[in-house]
Motif scaffolding. Sequence first.
Motif, mmCIF file in Angstrom:
data_model
loop_
_atom_site.group_PDB
_atom_site.id
_atom_site.type_symbol
_atom_site.label_atom_id
_atom_site.label_comp_id
_atom_site.label_asym_id
_atom_site.label_seq_id
_atom_site.Cartn_x
_atom_site.Cartn_y
_atom_site.Cartn_z
ATOM 1 N N SER A 1 -18.433 10.205 -0.626
ATOM 2 C CA SER A 1 -18.598 9.497 0.819
ATOM 3 C C SER A 1 -17.741 8.369 0.906
ATOM 4 N N TYR A 2 -17.366 8.240 2.292
ATOM 5 C CA TYR A 2 -16.371 7.455 2.669
ATOM 6 C C TYR A 2 -16.560 6.317 3.660
ATOM 7 N N SER A 3 -16.542 5.199 3.315
ATOM 8 C CA SER A 3 -16.981 4.052 4.594
ATOM 9 C C SER A 3 -16.231 2.741 4.034
ATOM 10 N N VAL B 1 7.449 -1.157 -2.967
ATOM 11 C CA VAL B 1 6.093 -0.626 -2.499
ATOM 12 C C VAL B 1 4.996 -1.370 -3.619
ATOM 13 N N PHE B 2 4.217 -1.973 -2.911
ATOM 14 C CA PHE B 2 3.127 -2.617 -4.031
ATOM 15 C C PHE B 2 1.880 -1.637 -3.711
ATOM 16 N N GLU B 3 1.282 -1.285 -4.928
ATOM 17 C CA GLU B 3 0.033 -0.372 -4.806
ATOM 18 C C GLU B 3 -0.945 -1.076 -5.769
ATOM 19 N N LYS B 4 -2.125 -1.559 -5.506
ATOM 20 C CA LYS B 4 -3.100 -1.936 -6.120
ATOM 21 C C LYS B 4 -3.769 -0.944 -7.054
ATOM 22 N N GLY C 1 -9.056 11.992 -0.120
ATOM 23 C CA GLY C 1 -9.681 11.639 0.939
ATOM 24 C C GLY C 1 -9.483 13.026 1.895
ATOM 25 N N ALA C 2 -8.312 13.196 2.539
ATOM 26 C CA ALA C 2 -7.914 14.185 3.389
ATOM 27 C C ALA C 2 -8.367 15.743 2.884
ATOM 28 N N LEU C 3 -8.485 16.387 4.024
ATOM 29 C CA LEU C 3 -9.229 17.720 3.583
ATOM 30 C C LEU C 3 -7.709 18.955 3.393
ATOM 31 N N HIS C 4 -6.823 18.282 2.928
ATOM 32 C CA HIS C 4 -5.461 19.026 2.674
ATOM 33 C C HIS C 4 -5.082 19.632 3.936
ATOM 34 N N MET C 5 -5.307 19.054 5.176
ATOM 35 C CA MET C 5 -4.970 19.594 6.447
ATOM 36 C C MET C 5 -3.925 18.825 7.391
ATOM 37 N N VAL C 6 -2.993 19.239 7.749
ATOM 38 C CA VAL C 6 -1.995 18.509 8.757
ATOM 39 C C VAL C 6 -2.524 19.000 10.084
ATOM 40 N N PRO C 7 -2.994 18.238 10.948
ATOM 41 C CA PRO C 7 -3.636 18.809 12.195
ATOM 42 C C PRO C 7 -2.829 19.820 13.126
ATOM 43 N N HIS C 8 -1.323 19.237 13.236
ATOM 44 C CA HIS C 8 -0.611 20.122 14.067
ATOM 45 C C HIS C 8 0.447 20.926 13.184
ATOM 46 N N GLY D 1 0.673 -1.143 0.036
ATOM 47 C CA GLY D 1 0.018 -0.015 0.027
ATOM 48 C C GLY D 1 0.932 1.161 0.037
ATOM 49 N N SER D 2 0.419 2.178 -0.754
ATOM 50 C CA SER D 2 1.418 3.463 -0.862
ATOM 51 C C SER D 2 0.450 4.595 -0.466
ATOM 52 N N GLY D 3 -0.296 4.312 0.698
ATOM 53 C CA GLY D 3 -0.890 5.352 1.319
ATOM 54 C C GLY D 3 0.205 6.058 2.261
ATOM 55 N N LEU D 4 -0.170 7.327 2.933
ATOM 56 C CA LEU D 4 0.869 7.818 3.677
ATOM 57 C C LEU D 4 1.796 6.950 4.718
ATOM 58 N N GLY D 5 1.036 6.445 5.330
ATOM 59 C CA GLY D 5 1.807 5.469 6.272
ATOM 60 C C GLY D 5 2.828 4.506 5.547
ATOM 61 N N GLY D 6 2.527 3.989 4.473
ATOM 62 C CA GLY D 6 3.465 3.129 3.634
ATOM 63 C C GLY D 6 4.687 3.964 2.928
ATOM 64 N N ILE E 1 -18.938 12.190 5.045
ATOM 65 C CA ILE E 1 -19.133 12.705 3.457
ATOM 66 C C ILE E 1 -18.111 14.125 3.518
ATOM 67 N N LYS E 2 -17.660 14.302 2.354
ATOM 68 C CA LYS E 2 -16.985 15.758 2.134
ATOM 69 C C LYS E 2 -17.562 16.212 0.930
ATOM 70 N N TYR E 3 -17.535 17.430 1.098
ATOM 71 C CA TYR E 3 -18.152 18.535 0.005
ATOM 72 C C TYR E 3 -16.960 19.194 -0.561
ATOM 73 N N GLY F 1 -1.211 10.849 14.038
ATOM 74 C CA GLY F 1 -1.008 9.468 14.668
ATOM 75 C C GLY F 1 -0.582 8.552 13.731
ATOM 76 N N ILE F 2 -0.483 8.749 12.479
ATOM 77 C CA ILE F 2 0.198 7.976 11.451
ATOM 78 C C ILE F 2 1.399 7.768 11.441
ATOM 79 N N ALA F 3 1.948 9.256 11.630
ATOM 80 C CA ALA F 3 3.563 9.591 11.820
ATOM 81 C C ALA F 3 3.972 8.845 12.955
HETATM 82 C C1 LIG Z 1 -13.105 12.627 3.732
HETATM 83 C C2 LIG Z 1 -11.803 12.456 4.687
HETATM 84 C C3 LIG Z 1 -10.980 13.936 5.335
HETATM 85 C C4 LIG Z 1 -9.883 13.448 5.802
HETATM 86 N N1 LIG Z 1 -9.210 14.834 6.303
HETATM 87 C C5 LIG Z 1 -7.955 14.472 6.930
HETATM 88 C C6 LIG Z 1 -7.224 15.744 6.979
HETATM 89 O O1 LIG Z 1 -7.697 16.956 6.574
HETATM 90 N N2 LIG Z 1 -6.132 15.660 7.830
HETATM 91 C C7 LIG Z 1 -5.655 14.340 8.422
HETATM 92 O O2 LIG Z 1 -4.666 14.586 8.892
HETATM 93 N N3 LIG Z 1 -6.353 13.244 7.844
HETATM 94 C C8 LIG Z 1 -7.487 13.488 7.055
HETATM 95 N N4 LIG Z 1 -8.224 12.316 6.761
HETATM 96 C C9 LIG Z 1 -7.587 10.786 7.135
HETATM 97 C C10 LIG Z 1 -6.454 10.603 6.142
HETATM 98 O O3 LIG Z 1 -6.683 10.915 4.738
HETATM 99 C C11 LIG Z 1 -6.151 9.192 6.467
HETATM 100 O O4 LIG Z 1 -5.956 8.672 7.828
HETATM 101 C C12 LIG Z 1 -4.945 8.619 5.576
HETATM 102 O O5 LIG Z 1 -4.624 9.293 4.213
HETATM 103 C C13 LIG Z 1 -4.593 7.190 5.588
HETATM 104 O O6 LIG Z 1 -3.421 6.782 5.224
HETATM 105 P P1 LIG Z 1 -2.820 5.206 5.361
HETATM 106 O O7 LIG Z 1 -1.454 5.269 5.433
HETATM 107 O O8 LIG Z 1 -3.813 4.457 6.233
HETATM 108 O O9 LIG Z 1 -3.116 4.996 3.963
HETATM 109 P P2 LIG Z 1 -4.338 4.633 2.912
HETATM 110 O O10 LIG Z 1 -4.625 5.922 2.475
HETATM 111 O O11 LIG Z 1 -5.562 3.855 3.568
HETATM 112 O O12 LIG Z 1 -3.628 4.045 1.799
HETATM 113 C C14 LIG Z 1 -3.737 2.416 1.658
HETATM 114 C C15 LIG Z 1 -3.117 1.924 0.257
HETATM 115 O O13 LIG Z 1 -3.105 0.691 -0.010
HETATM 116 C C16 LIG Z 1 -3.691 0.322 -1.222
HETATM 117 N N5 LIG Z 1 -3.981 -1.106 -0.979
HETATM 118 C C17 LIG Z 1 -4.996 -1.767 -0.527
HETATM 119 N N6 LIG Z 1 -5.003 -3.198 -0.376
HETATM 120 C C18 LIG Z 1 -3.936 -3.382 -1.239
HETATM 121 C C19 LIG Z 1 -3.241 -4.674 -1.683
HETATM 122 N N7 LIG Z 1 -3.786 -5.726 -1.287
HETATM 123 N N8 LIG Z 1 -2.053 -4.566 -2.545
HETATM 124 C C20 LIG Z 1 -1.513 -3.336 -2.736
HETATM 125 N N9 LIG Z 1 -2.188 -2.154 -2.333
HETATM 126 C C21 LIG Z 1 -3.111 -2.166 -1.660
HETATM 127 C C22 LIG Z 1 -4.791 1.138 -1.294
HETATM 128 O O14 LIG Z 1 -5.173 1.265 -2.702
HETATM 129 C C23 LIG Z 1 -4.371 2.332 -0.695
HETATM 130 O O15 LIG Z 1 -3.685 3.264 -1.795
HETATM 131 C C24 LIG Z 1 -9.321 12.456 6.285
HETATM 132 C C25 LIG Z 1 -10.057 11.232 5.369
HETATM 133 C C26 LIG Z 1 -11.117 11.333 4.778
HETATM 134 C C27 LIG Z 1 -11.789 10.288 4.107
#
Ligand SMILES: Cc1cc2nc3c(=O)[nH]c(=O)nc-3n(C[C@H](O)[C@H](O)[C@H](O)COP(=O)(O)OP(=O)(O)OC[C@H]3O[C@@H](n4cnc5c(N)ncnc54)[C@H](O)[C@@H]3O)c2cc1C
Length: 392
Positions: free
Chosen positions: A335-337, A28-31, A52-59, A7-12, A253-255, A376-378
């Motif tokens: 919408s996010y769920s 890094v593997f990203e689907k 997802g995120a609202l472009h904000m870093v909480p601190h 996963g290439s999310g922020l934590g990854g 839900i984000k607008y 918290g992720i950091a």
């Molecule tokens: C509406 C909304 C508003 C938000 N606003 C804020 C904000 O303003 N500030 C803030 O700090 N946080 C905010 N957040 C939270 C923040 O966006 C998330 O906590 C953060 O982006 C999650 O990161 P993560 O490291 O968990 O990875 P994720 O974003 O969950 O990424 C995981 C990745 O893994 C990939 N993946 C999944 N399964 C597989 C697999 N089997 N193989 C390979 N890849 C896979 C996915 O495609 C994805 O790219 C918001 C979230 C939402 C939804």
Amino acid sequence: MKVAVIGSGLGGMLSAAILSEKGFEIDVFEKLPFIGGRFTNIEYKGFQLSTGALHMVPHGSRGPLAKLLRRAGAKVEIVDSKPAGEALYKGRRTEIRKKKFPLKSRLNFIKWCLKSRFREVKISEFENDLDDFSRGFLRAFLGWSLSITPDEAIFSKILPIYHQTVKCGGPGIPIGGCKSVIDALTEIVTSNDGRIRKRTGVKAIKPQDYGFSVYAGKDIKHYDIVISNIGHVETGKLLNNEYATHVEPSSGIKYSISLKEPFIGHTGVLFTFNTRRISGMNEVTNADPNLGKGHLLMAHQPVLTNNIRYEIAQGLKDLREILKGHEYEILAIQSYSDGWPVNRVKAGQDIGFETPYRNLYVVGDGAKGDDIEVEGIALGVERVIKRIEEMP
Ligand SMILES: Cc1cc2nc3c(=O)[nH]c(=O)nc-3n(C[C@H](O)[C@H](O)[C@H](O)COP(=O)(O)OP(=O)(O)OC[C@H]3O[C@@H](n4cnc5c(N)ncnc54)[C@H](O)[C@@H]3O)c2cc1C
């Protein structure tokens, strides 16, 4: 040592960047076809919306994420919000400062801090002891930053967020939005010969005597360490060992709204009190005008029922009232769920970074440290890095 990051999310990407700097061999593997998960931009009609995120870093520039980015050598500029927050309360806007909270409510806060040491206290119990303004703020804050209601929040789990906010300060906005953070991390990984394979989902992880076989796309490769960025539940499925089942995501839900003239007019959050649903909004173009060709307002609401259409109707009613007299266009309603939630694990329910397997760790919003959202992720990533560094 070889490390697979799933996963290439922020934590990854944070983990991949830091470990690649330390000389680990990273894949890094990203689907999906893009990098960044719920923390990157989507360009639409000249505006930088987000996945997802609202472009904000909480601190802002003083929080754990900013510190970790600096440690990784990531070049990201974060504009600290000024003011940090404002309230839209009884039709008027007022800056949120300590003195706005009556002394009686502040004393009650201390009383409930003490009570929460001896038993589990729900925020809904505590809020009954607050005046209308303080209660309105508490509800708006929980809805905006955690997408939960007071009924869902446990006092002792929310307290660390309060302490972190006092210590590190209010939010900030990265220049370039979420994507600038992900781009900076991507550059570090690739400049250290790390590989990021998009459209390559991991299908299975098989623990071996030493290390793991990772089944990704058509390949099976061996790794010494696996870092999963997809939460404990999904990680368990890949292992065929569903060791974590008791976690619940939070929905929201984000607008994304465009305006010709600014509505908020500053870089902080406008918390909206006593609404049907909308908890708050920010106007990120006040920090970085390049995030939109006009003004980009982003509003957020938690989801209180199972009927998403009804939830959106409630949110839209709020927006019509809040933005009355302003010319605006709703660009997107997202919408996010479930598998793409606001938080993979509701605030306070995180179960840490460890798994039943040595050298397999979880990062991201399913395994946060004691802070909010990406902060918290950091903190979670920092713990994993420390554990890896301590390996014999
Ligand atoms: C509406 C909304 C508003 C938000 N606003 C804020 C904000 O303003 N500030 C803030 O700090 N946080 C905010 N957040 C939270 C923040 O966006 C998330 O906590 C953060 O982006 C999650 O990161 P993560 O490291 O968990 O990875 P994720 O974003 O969950 O990424 C995981 C990745 O893994 C990939 N993946 C999944 N399964 C597989 C697999 N089997 N193989 C390979 N890849 C896979 C996915 O495609 C994805 O790219 C918001 C979230 C939402 C939804």
